[in-house]
Design a protein around this motif. Structure first.
Motif, short mmCIF file in Angstrom:
data_model
loop_
_atom_site.label_atom_id
_atom_site.label_comp_id
_atom_site.label_asym_id
_atom_site.label_seq_id
_atom_site.Cartn_x
_atom_site.Cartn_y
_atom_site.Cartn_z
N ASP A 1 17.25 60.93 29.93
CA ASP A 1 17.99 62.19 29.85
C ASP A 1 18.16 62.81 31.23
O ASP A 1 19.24 63.27 31.60
N ILE A 2 17.11 62.81 32.02
CA ILE A 2 17.18 63.40 33.36
C ILE A 2 18.12 62.59 34.25
O ILE A 2 18.91 63.15 35.01
N ILE A 3 18.08 61.27 34.16
CA ILE A 3 18.97 60.43 34.97
C ILE A 3 20.44 60.71 34.62
O ILE A 3 21.28 60.85 35.50
N PHE A 4 20.76 60.82 33.35
CA PHE A 4 22.14 61.11 32.95
C PHE A 4 22.58 62.49 33.40
O PHE A 4 23.71 62.69 33.83
N ILE A 5 21.72 63.47 33.33
CA ILE A 5 22.06 64.82 33.78
C ILE A 5 22.34 64.82 35.28
O ILE A 5 23.33 65.40 35.75
N VAL A 6 21.51 64.15 36.06
CA VAL A 6 21.72 64.07 37.52
C VAL A 6 22.99 63.31 37.82
O VAL A 6 23.76 63.69 38.71
N LEU A 7 23.25 62.24 37.09
CA LEU A 7 24.47 61.45 37.30
C LEU A 7 25.71 62.29 37.04
O LEU A 7 26.66 62.28 37.83
N VAL A 8 25.74 63.04 35.95
CA VAL A 8 26.88 63.90 35.64
C VAL A 8 27.03 64.98 36.71
O VAL A 8 28.13 65.28 37.17
N PHE A 9 25.93 65.56 37.15
CA PHE A 9 25.97 66.57 38.21
C PHE A 9 26.58 66.00 39.49
O PHE A 9 27.43 66.61 40.12
N LEU A 10 26.15 64.80 39.86
CA LEU A 10 26.67 64.19 41.09
C LEU A 10 28.15 63.83 40.96
O LEU A 10 28.92 63.96 41.92
#
Length: 140
Positions: free
Chosen positions: A22-31
């Motif tokens: 979940d955290i990896i996907f959130i960071v990916l979307v943010f980037l």
């Protein structure tokens, strides 16, 4: 009697990675949302007055060449020529008057191959690389 332990116990040796994913996907979307993208632009000069408006491109002229079975054999548009030399001179004159003209060839089915080859040789000498050859479907 020996009893086996229940496999569905609450403890497992495999770590739970759901929170990490979940955290990896959130960071990916943010980037992805904050990444700088290049803006491409093209300078255009638009007409400022009515006289400078773009005009419609003209259709290139078409020179219609015809081969007939009966004499006179050679033809350009509606004009027919008895001799090949007269026809060649008239074709050269048409090509000099209309520099960007395309050539279209129409022939009767019974015209000899010799006349067709003679005409194609002339077109090659005049550096005409593209010729439309009009054909009629055989209804046999």
């Amino acid at each position: 009697m020996i009893k086996a332990e229940d496999q569905n116990s609450g403890f497992s040796m495999v770590p739970d990675l759901t929170a990490l994913l979940d955290i990896i996907f959130i960071v990916l979307v943010f980037l992805l949302l904050t990444a700088n993208s290049r803006v491409y632009q093209m300078d255009m000069d638009l007409p400022t007055t009515r006289n400078q408006q773009a005009q419609v491109a003209e259709q290139p002229a078409v020179i219609q060449i015809s081969l007939f079975q009966a004499s006179p054999t050679w033809g350009i548009a509606q004009q027919r020529y008895q001799q090949f030399d007269e026809f060649a001179a008239a074709l050269k004159q048409q090509l000099t008057q209309q520099s960007a003209a395309s050539v279209s060839l129409a022939s009767e089915p019974q015209v000899s191959v010799e006349q067709l080859l003679k005409l194609l040789e002339l077109l090659q000498q005049l550096n005409i690389e593209t010729t439309q050859i009009l054909m009629e479907k055989n209804h046999d």
